[in-house]
Write an enzyme that holds these catalytic residues in place. Structure first.
Site, short mmCIF file in Angstrom:
data_model
loop_
_atom_site.label_atom_id
_atom_site.label_comp_id
_atom_site.label_asym_id
_atom_site.label_seq_id
_atom_site.Cartn_x
_atom_site.Cartn_y
_atom_site.Cartn_z
N TYR A 56 0.85 -1.23 0.00
CA TYR A 56 0.06 0.10 0.09
C TYR A 56 1.00 1.01 -0.12
O TYR A 56 1.56 1.72 1.01
CB TYR A 56 -1.22 0.01 1.09
CG TYR A 56 -1.87 -1.28 1.36
CD1 TYR A 56 -2.33 -1.74 0.13
CD2 TYR A 56 -2.37 -1.75 2.41
CE1 TYR A 56 -3.08 -2.93 0.10
CE2 TYR A 56 -3.18 -2.73 2.47
CZ TYR A 56 -3.64 -3.35 1.22
OH TYR A 56 -4.28 -4.46 1.33
N HIS A 119 0.15 -11.91 0.86
CA HIS A 119 -0.72 -10.98 -0.10
C HIS A 119 -0.99 -11.45 -1.27
O HIS A 119 0.01 -11.64 -2.13
CB HIS A 119 0.09 -9.64 -0.21
CG HIS A 119 -0.75 -8.53 -0.34
ND1 HIS A 119 -0.40 -7.16 -0.10
CD2 HIS A 119 -2.14 -8.47 -0.73
CE1 HIS A 119 -1.32 -6.44 -0.21
NE2 HIS A 119 -2.40 -7.12 -0.81
P1 NAD Z 1 -13.36 0.03 0.75
O1 NAD Z 1 -14.40 -0.98 0.22
O2 NAD Z 1 -13.14 -0.34 2.22
O3 NAD Z 1 -13.39 1.31 0.35
C1 NAD Z 1 -12.23 2.35 0.99
C2 NAD Z 1 -12.66 3.61 0.22
O4 NAD Z 1 -13.92 4.07 0.52
C3 NAD Z 1 -11.60 4.75 0.41
O5 NAD Z 1 -11.47 5.34 -0.71
C4 NAD Z 1 -12.41 5.54 1.51
O6 NAD Z 1 -11.72 6.77 1.66
C5 NAD Z 1 -13.92 5.42 1.16
N1 NAD Z 1 -14.86 5.16 2.32
C6 NAD Z 1 -14.45 4.76 3.55
N2 NAD Z 1 -15.58 4.87 4.77
C7 NAD Z 1 -16.36 5.84 3.71
C8 NAD Z 1 -17.62 6.32 3.84
N3 NAD Z 1 -18.23 6.14 5.22
N4 NAD Z 1 -18.05 7.34 2.99
C9 NAD Z 1 -17.59 7.35 1.89
N5 NAD Z 1 -16.46 6.89 1.58
C10 NAD Z 1 -15.72 6.06 2.51
O7 NAD Z 1 -11.92 -0.75 0.18
P2 NAD Z 1 -10.56 -1.31 0.55
O8 NAD Z 1 -9.89 -0.16 1.23
O9 NAD Z 1 -9.91 -1.80 -0.67
O10 NAD Z 1 -10.75 -2.32 1.57
C11 NAD Z 1 -10.69 -2.22 2.96
C12 NAD Z 1 -9.45 -2.70 3.41
O11 NAD Z 1 -9.49 -4.27 3.41
C13 NAD Z 1 -7.98 -2.32 2.88
O12 NAD Z 1 -7.78 -0.88 3.13
C14 NAD Z 1 -7.07 -3.53 3.08
O13 NAD Z 1 -6.65 -3.10 4.48
C15 NAD Z 1 -8.04 -4.70 3.05
N6 NAD Z 1 -7.82 -5.12 1.79
C16 NAD Z 1 -7.21 -6.25 1.34
C17 NAD Z 1 -6.91 -6.77 0.30
C18 NAD Z 1 -5.97 -7.96 0.10
O14 NAD Z 1 -5.12 -8.28 1.07
N7 NAD Z 1 -5.75 -8.47 -0.94
C19 NAD Z 1 -7.67 -6.42 -0.76
C20 NAD Z 1 -8.59 -5.33 -0.36
C21 NAD Z 1 -8.70 -4.80 0.70
#
Ligand code: NAD
Length: 310
Positions: A56, A119
């Site tokens: 990230y 990952h």
């Molecule tokens: P998400 O679906 O959580 O969306 C995040 C986005 O939504 C960001 O732009 C954030 O600013 C916005 N957001 C958050 N709260 C909001 C709200 N209340 N209103 C409007 N916008 C809002 O997607 P993500 O960040 O990809 O997934 C969450 C977490 O899961 C990641 O940060 C990561 O830690 C993990 N993850 C891991 C993998 C992996 O290991 N392959 C892949 C995807 C996600």
């Protein structure tokens, strides 16, 4: 805040988890001080599960999270990852797993992580992950630098199949349990329940597709899925609701994952997401959403090696 045990580990984690990928500018450049405030506010509000990765922001998120956690590390359960370093930069070798944990610990200003995850395993060779990468992560665990180990990725079947051959403590699946699709429940939930493997759901907002701002440029879903997501957002707006609240509440109502990780870098999003825990989805809305998402329910897209994405 409600907490759940992560599989058979002794980790009790908040059902709303802090995804730290936005701290690495993955969704656009952030205000660093605001990101730090979001982390502090989350901890003070009872969010104790934090997920990050060297990938990230190409180490930026780990560094920023580490700084924000100074003096607070022991109040949280900290998860990071290994083996993915760039969009197309992967290295699943034992050498890299064992060497890179030190860099993560240094950036996170921590002596150990609670969970070290391999990952996006769908980008690797299945045999290598089973015979080399997971055993190397177990060595890191034995060294005391990680308390538990896990795997992450998008296609649920490879996560299940790999974990059935090389046991892990936790599986993080993303974008497979949300308003658009729920196949995590068919494929991973039964396996994790039987085996006592901790299950974590990432991307409840479908990587911002299910927000009023909409998906970022790089969002990997095909256009028809994005269009369906936009229709879901519009239907919520017509009822005076924020789609993000509906989407997050839907995921938080699913009891078979230990935590739902939402990506955050702003205090107001932390506040809004905490409020979404109390939010009630109006009767009939989920049925309406289902009619909109039904045509794209089985539309998946390839991430990783095609043979790993059935
Ligand atoms: P998400 O679906 O959580 O969306 C995040 C986005 O939504 C960001 O732009 C954030 O600013 C916005 N957001 C958050 N709260 C909001 C709200 N209340 N209103 C409007 N916008 C809002 O997607 P993500 O960040 O990809 O997934 C969450 C977490 O899961 C990641 O940060 C990561 O830690 C993990 N993850 C891991 C993998 C992996 O290991 N392959 C892949 C995807 C996600």
């Amino acid at each position: 805040m409600q907490y759940r045990k992560l599989g058979k580990t002794d980790l009790e984690i908040s059902i709303l988890g802090f995804g730290a990928s936005p701290l690495g500018n993955e969704f656009g450049a952030i205000d660093i001080a605001e990101g730090e405030r979001a982390v502090h506010f989350a901890i003070d509000s009872g969010i104790n599960y934090f997920d990050v990765a060297p990938y990230y922001g190409r180490t930026l998120a780990e560094g920023r999270l580490g700084k924000a956690l100074e003096g607070r590390r022991e109040r949280i359960v900290l998860a990071t990852k290994c083996c993915r370093y760039d969009v197309n930069g992967f290295d699943f070798s034992a050498r890299r797993v064992k060497a890179d944990i030190d860099g993560s610990l240094q950036r996170l200003r921590a002596d150990y992580v609670d969970l070290l995850q391999i990952h996006d395993i769908e980008f690797g060779d299945r045999r290598q992950i089973i015979e080399e990468t997971i055993p190397a992560a177990r060595e890191v665990q034995r060294s005391g630098k990680a308390r538990y180990i896990g795997i992450t990725g998008f296609p649920p079947k490879i996560l299940r199949d790999v974990a059935s051959q090389a046991p892990v403590d936790a599986i993080l699946s993303y974008a497979r349990y949300n308003l658009m699709v729920t196949d995590l429940d068919d494929i991973l939930r039964p396996f994790c329940q039987e085996q006592g493997v901790g299950l974590i759901n990432g991307s409840p907002l479908h990587m911002r597709l299910l927000t009023d701002e909409g998906a970022p440029e790089w969002h990997p879903a095909p256009e028809e899925v994005k269009e369906s997501g936009r229709q879901v957002a519009a239907v919520c707006r017509e009822r005076g609701l924020r789609v993000a609240d509906v989407a997050l509440r839907f995921c938080l109502g699913y009891p078979h994952v230990a935590s739902t990780l939402v990506g955050m870098s702003k205090q107001r999003h932390v506040e809004q997401n905490l409020r979404a825990m109390e939010f009630e989805i109006p009767p009939g809305l989920l049925r309406k959403i289902q009619t909109l998402t039904e045509p794209v329910k089985n539309t998946v897209w390839i991430t990783g090696r095609p043979e790993n994405c059935d």
